[in-house]
Design a protein around this motif. Structure first.
Motif, PDB file in Angstrom:
ATOM      1  N   UNK A 184       0.802  -1.219   0.000  1.00  0.00           N
ATOM      2  CA  UNK A 184       0.000   0.000   0.000  1.00  0.00           C
ATOM      3  C   UNK A 184       0.836   1.272   0.000  1.00  0.00           C
ATOM      4  N   UNK A 185       2.110   1.168   0.136  1.00  0.00           N
ATOM      5  CA  UNK A 185       2.966   2.344   0.193  1.00  0.00           C
ATOM      6  C   UNK A 185       4.408   1.952  -0.020  1.00  0.00           C
ATOM      7  N   UNK A 186       5.308   2.853   0.296  1.00  0.00           N
ATOM      8  CA  UNK A 186       6.720   2.564   0.056  1.00  0.00           C
ATOM      9  C   UNK A 186       7.296   1.533   1.020  1.00  0.00           C
ATOM     10  N   UNK A 187       6.633   1.322   2.142  1.00  0.00           N
ATOM     11  CA  UNK A 187       7.137   0.368   3.130  1.00  0.00           C
ATOM     12  C   UNK A 187       6.302  -0.893   3.061  1.00  0.00           C
ATOM     13  N   UNK A 188       6.956  -2.008   2.732  1.00  0.00           N
ATOM     14  CA  UNK A 188       6.270  -3.283   2.624  1.00  0.00           C
ATOM     15  C   UNK A 188       6.759  -4.260   3.681  1.00  0.00           C
ATOM     16  N   UNK A 189       6.344  -5.505   3.591  1.00  0.00           N
ATOM     17  CA  UNK A 189       6.723  -6.510   4.589  1.00  0.00           C
ATOM     18  C   UNK A 189       8.212  -6.843   4.606  1.00  0.00           C
ATOM     19  N   UNK A 190       8.928  -6.523   3.540  1.00  0.00           N
ATOM     20  CA  UNK A 190      10.362  -6.829   3.499  1.00  0.00           C
ATOM     21  C   UNK A 190      11.212  -5.733   4.135  1.00  0.00           C
ATOM     22  N   UNK A 191      10.654  -4.564   4.358  1.00  0.00           N
ATOM     23  CA  UNK A 191      11.436  -3.411   4.787  1.00  0.00           C
ATOM     24  C   UNK A 191      12.132  -3.630   6.125  1.00  0.00           C
ATOM     25  N   UNK A 192      11.406  -4.055   7.130  1.00  0.00           N
ATOM     26  CA  UNK A 192      11.995  -4.212   8.462  1.00  0.00           C
ATOM     27  C   UNK A 192      13.046  -5.323   8.476  1.00  0.00           C
ATOM     28  N   UNK A 193      12.782  -6.518   7.908  1.00  0.00           N
ATOM     29  CA  UNK A 193      13.838  -7.536   7.916  1.00  0.00           C
ATOM     30  C   UNK A 193      15.093  -7.101   7.162  1.00  0.00           C
ATOM     31  N   UNK A 194      14.924  -6.393   6.055  1.00  0.00           N
ATOM     32  CA  UNK A 194      16.100  -5.913   5.315  1.00  0.00           C
ATOM     33  C   UNK A 194      16.862  -4.889   6.150  1.00  0.00           C
ATOM     34  N   UNK A 195      16.150  -3.993   6.829  1.00  0.00           N
ATOM     35  CA  UNK A 195      16.804  -2.995   7.682  1.00  0.00           C
ATOM     36  C   UNK A 195      17.531  -3.662   8.848  1.00  0.00           C
TER      37      UNK A 195
END
Length: 176
Positions: free
Chosen positions: A50-61
């Motif tokens: 729905x936006x620039x932050x998806x489910x992969x964002x936190x694990x990648x960070x």
């Protein structure tokens, strides 16, 4: 063979390893960071973003952060930095470890992992929150289960309904 019989080259290598033992933490952090990144990047996400932050964002960070911290720690250790011996104002290092608390927490985490599928996150999460509070010393048996249930349901609603991260609902699947 005693310590005095050890050849000087082997003794100096052992001394170097002992002085740089924090590099083991660097290796562990690097492996964990690589594992998190590999798992995050291989994640098959079927949910529309729905936006620039998806489910992969936190694990990648988190994975990237682990690798950066491992690298910075390794540089510090190789430049001669050493961690201070543990000592805090509320820690008595002469006392033995509190294995009862450690085992209770481990049991609570294991029970949560086993019960999350059949009972759902709201029930298993409530058991996790209440069990953790009990293991860490809270003895408010009238208040703690209510707070744990509220936290668990709130966490479930936020993740499942607002963030779009599906959690097992268990028997409460249709209610929440």
């Amino acid at each position: 063979m005693t310590a005095t019989d050890t050849p000087p080259a082997e003794r100096s290598r052992r001394d170097w390893l002992r002085e740089h033992s924090e590099l083991g933490v660097c290796v562990l952090l690097s492996l964990l960071g690589a594992l998190v990144l590999t798992d995050a990047l291989a994640m098959d996400v079927e949910i529309t973003q729905r936006g620039p932050i998806g489910p992969k964002t936190v694990p990648v960070a988190v994975g990237t952060g682990l690798l950066v911290v491992a690298l910075l720690l390794a540089v510090d250790v190789l430049r001669g930095g050493r961690g201070e011996a543990e000592g805090g104002e509320d820690i008595d290092l002469s006392e033995p470890a509190d294995w009862r608390t450690v085992l209770l927490l481990a049991g609570v985490f294991l029970a949560t992992a086993v019960l999350i599928e059949p009972l759902g996150f709201p029930v298993a999460g409530a058991l996790l929150f209440w069990g953790s509070a009990y293991a860490l010393g809270s003895r408010h048996l009238d208040r703690d289960p209510l707070i744990a249930a509220g936290l668990s349901v709130l966490t479930y609603v936020i993740f499942n309904n607002l963030l779009g991260v599906p959690l097992p609902g268990g028997p409460l699947m249709g209610v929440l």
